[in-house]
Write an enzyme that holds these catalytic residues in place. Structure first.
Site, PDB file in Angstrom:
ATOM      1  N   TYR A  67     -18.526  -0.674  17.665  1.00 23.49           N
ATOM      2  CA  TYR A  67     -18.534  -0.567  19.107  1.00 23.49           C
ATOM      3  C   TYR A  67     -18.134  -2.009  19.742  1.00 23.49           C
ATOM      4  O   TYR A  67     -18.695  -2.837  19.462  1.00 23.49           O
ATOM      5  CB  TYR A  67     -19.904  -0.041  19.929  1.00 23.49           C
TER       6      TYR A  67
ATOM      7  N   ARG B  13     -44.154  -2.401  31.914  1.00 22.00           N
ATOM      8  CA  ARG B  13     -43.258  -3.070  31.088  1.00 22.00           C
ATOM      9  C   ARG B  13     -43.912  -3.057  29.552  1.00 22.00           C
ATOM     10  O   ARG B  13     -43.090  -2.692  28.576  1.00 22.00           O
ATOM     11  CB  ARG B  13     -43.073  -4.746  31.318  1.00 22.00           C
TER      12      ARG B  13
ATOM     13  N   LYS C 190     -25.024   8.355  26.131  1.00 27.29           N
ATOM     14  CA  LYS C 190     -23.986   9.385  25.690  1.00 27.29           C
ATOM     15  C   LYS C 190     -24.692  10.635  25.419  1.00 27.29           C
ATOM     16  O   LYS C 190     -25.229  11.394  26.214  1.00 27.29           O
ATOM     17  CB  LYS C 190     -23.474   8.666  24.413  1.00 27.29           C
TER      18      LYS C 190
ATOM     19  N   ASP D  89     -25.924   2.762  13.930  1.00 27.93           N
ATOM     20  CA  ASP D  89     -25.661   3.059  15.202  1.00 27.93           C
ATOM     21  C   ASP D  89     -25.480   4.555  15.080  1.00 27.93           C
ATOM     22  O   ASP D  89     -24.370   5.043  14.956  1.00 27.93           O
ATOM     23  CB  ASP D  89     -24.724   2.376  16.181  1.00 27.93           C
TER      24      ASP D  89
HETATM   25  C1  LIG Z   1     -21.999   3.112  24.488  1.00 28.49           C
HETATM   26  C2  LIG Z   1     -22.053   2.695  23.175  1.00 28.49           C
HETATM   27  C3  LIG Z   1     -23.011   1.776  23.025  1.00 28.49           C
HETATM   28  C4  LIG Z   1     -23.457   0.811  24.283  1.00 28.49           C
HETATM   29  O1  LIG Z   1     -24.477   1.415  25.108  1.00 28.49           O
HETATM   30  P1  LIG Z   1     -24.779   1.156  26.488  1.00 28.49           P
HETATM   31  O2  LIG Z   1     -25.915   2.155  26.661  1.00 28.49           O
HETATM   32  O3  LIG Z   1     -23.396   1.358  27.081  1.00 28.49           O
HETATM   33  O4  LIG Z   1     -25.280  -0.257  26.622  1.00 28.49           O
HETATM   34  C5  LIG Z   1     -23.030   1.254  21.751  1.00 28.49           C
HETATM   35  N1  LIG Z   1     -22.832   1.791  20.486  1.00 28.49           N
HETATM   36  C6  LIG Z   1     -21.973   2.925  20.906  1.00 28.49           C
HETATM   37  C7  LIG Z   1     -21.311   3.715  19.655  1.00 28.49           C
HETATM   38  C8  LIG Z   1     -21.429   3.350  21.852  1.00 28.49           C
HETATM   39  O5  LIG Z   1     -20.834   4.565  22.313  1.00 28.49           O
END
Ligand SMILES: *Cc1c(COP(=O)(O)O)cnc(C)c1O
Length: 380
Positions: A99, A47, A195, A170
Site C-alpha cells: 500500500y 488510553r 475498509k 496486511d
Molecule cells: C487503507 C489501507 C491502509 C491504511 O489504513 P488507514 O486506515 O487509511 O490508515 C493500509 N493498508 C491497506 C491495504 C489499505 O487499504
C-alpha cells in the site's frame, strides 16, 4: 464458536448491570478508583484500556486466531506500532506491491531511524530464499493493491522461520473471513478497519493482532506508550460493522465476480485483475490459502487517461473516491489517487498505467452495478 458466531459474540458479553445486548459506548476518559491504585476490574484510563475498545480487540483477536489484538486510530497507526519493533541496524524486507501509505511510512519514517529496507517481488517465494543476508521482519500484503498480486503466506513464513524473522501480513483486502494469515504461519496481522472490517465508510481505524504473547504484549505496550488509540465511538462502530462481515463479504464477492466477468467480455477493456478469474496469476495460490476471493478488482481501459475520465463522468452508482470495502460501490484511479506520490516511472514499473481503474463493488444489486458500468463504457 465458529467464525460467524464469533462475529456476533466474541468479546461481546451482555452488559452485567443492565442486560444491554450490545456493548455500551464507554464514553469516558477515566475510571473512579476505590483507593489509590485500586481500580475496578483493571480499568484506569482510556488510553490504557476502554471496555468498548476491548470488546472490539477481543473479537478481532478471536477472528484472527491471535493471542491478542489491539485497536489503533488508523491502519497507518497500527502499522507504525508493528514497524516500531525494528531497531537501528535491523533489516526489513517488504513486498514490492505494498500500500502506498505503507511505502511512505517505511521510506520517510522507518528508514531514517536506521532500519535497512529491501523491496522484493514476493509473488515467488524463491525470491526470498535467494536473499542471503539476515533480516528481522517480512512485510506482506496479499492480495495486493491495486493489481491483486498474491503471495504464498505459508511458503514465505516457512522461509522466515528458518531465518528467524517475524512475518507481518496486511490482511485488509481479504479480511479474516477469507484469509487467516496466523493459521498459515505468519506472526502478526494488521488491518485498516476503515475498509471491510468497519464496512460502512464511516470510520478510520486500524488493528494489529499477534500470534504469540510476546509480540502481542509488545504491540500493547506501544499502543499505550505512543497513544494512537481510537475513541469508544469509533471502536463501537467498527464492532457493529464486524457483526455483518460474513454476509457482506459473500455479497461483495458475488458482485465483484459478476463485474469481473462482465468487464472481461467488453472490447473497451484490455485486461481484468481479479483473483477469482482462472487466468489471474495468483488464482491457484488464492484458492489454496483463502476461503473466497478478495472483492477488489482492477481493470485496464483502452484509450488511457482520456477514456478513463469520460468513463468516470458517466458513472452514476460508483462514486469516485479513495478507500474501499464499504457497502457502497467506489471507484478509484490509482495513478492520480492512491499512487499519486510516486513518479510516473515508478508507477509504470508497478503496473499502474494510465488506463488502470480499481473497483470496490459494494453490496447493491449486481444487475444495477453492471448496468452502470455498461452505460459508462458505452459513453466513452
Ligand atoms: C487503507 C489501507 C491502509 C491504511 O489504513 P488507514 O486506515 O487509511 O490508515 C493500509 N493498508 C491497506 C491495504 C489499505 O487499504
Amino acid at each position: 464458536m465458529r467464525f460467524e458466531t464469533k462475529l456476533i459474540h466474541a468479546g461481546q458479553k451482555t452488559d452485567r448491570d443492565t442486560g444491554s445486548v450490545n456493548v455500551p459506548v464507554y464514553q469516558t476518559s477515566t475510571f473512579k478508583q476505590d483507593a489509590p491504585g485500586k481500580s475496578r476490574n483493571g480499568w484506569t484510563y482510556s488510553r490504557s484500556g476502554n471496555p468498548t475498545r476491548k470488546a472490539l480487540e477481543d473479537c478481532v483477536a478471536s477472528l484472527e486466531q491471535a493471542w491478542g489484538a489491539y485497536a489503533f486510530a488508523s491502519g497507518m497507526a497500527a502499522e507504525t506500532a508493528v514497524l516500531s519493533m525494528l531497531k537501528p541496524g535491523d533489516t526489513l524486507i517488504a513486498s514490492k506491491d505494498i500500500y502506498g501509505g505503507t511505502y511512505r511510512l517505511i521510506e520517510k519514517i522507518i528508514k531514517p531511524s536506521g532500519v535497512k529496507v529491501l523491496y522484493c517481488d514476493l509473488t515467488d517465494s524463491k525470491n526470498l530464499e535467494k536473499i542471503n543476508r539476515s533480516f528481522s521482519m517480512l512485510w506482506l500484503e496479499t492480495p495486493s493493491n491495486p493489481l491483486l498480486k498474491v503471495c504464498d503466506i505459508r511458503a514465505l513464513s516457512d522461509v522466515c522461520r528458518r531465518k528467524k524473522a517475524i512475518v507481518c501480513v496486511d490482511n485488509t483486502f481479504a479480511t479474516p473471513f477469507f484469509q487467516r494469515p496466523l493459521s498459515l504461519g505468519a506472526d502478526i496481522v494488521v488491518h485498516s478497519s476503515t475498509k471491510y472490517l468497519g464496512g460502512h465508510s464511516d470510520i478510520i481505524g486500524g488493528l494489529a493482532a499477534a500470534k504469540s504473547e510476546g509480540l502481542a504484549k509488545a504491540i500493547r505496550f506501544y499502543q499505550n506508550a505512543a497513544g494512537a488509540i481510537p475513541g469508544p465511538w469509533d471502536a463501537w462502530l467498527t464492532l457493529r460493522g464486524i457483526k455483518t462481515l460474513a454476509v457482506r463479504m459473500r455479497k461483495h464477492e458475488e458482485n465483484a465476480l459478476a463485474a469481473a466477468n462482465f468487464l472481461k467480455s467488453r472490447k473497451e477493456v484490455e485486461k481484468v485483475y481479479f483473483t477469482g478469474l482462472k487466468e489471474h496469476p495468483g488464482h491457484e495460490t488464492a484458492l489454496k490459502q483463502m476461503d473466497g476471493h478478495c472483492p477488489i478488482l482492477s481493470f485496464e481501459l483502452c484509450g488511457g487517461e482520456k477514456s478513463v475520465k469520460r468513463f468516470f463522468s458517466k458513472l452514476k452508482l460508483f462514486s469516485l473516491a479513495d478507500s474501499l470495502g464499504g457497502v457502497e460501490s467506489l471507484i478509484n484511479y490509482p495513478r492520480i489517487q492512491t499512487h499519486a506520490f510516486l513518479t510516473e516511472e515508478q508507477r509504470l514499473k508497478l503496473g499502474i498505467t494510465p488506463g488502470l481503474i480499481r473497483l470496490s463493488c459494494g453490496i447493491e444489486d449486481k444487475d444495477d452495478l453492471i448496468a452502470d458500468l455498461e452505460s459508462a463504457l458505452k459513453g466513452i
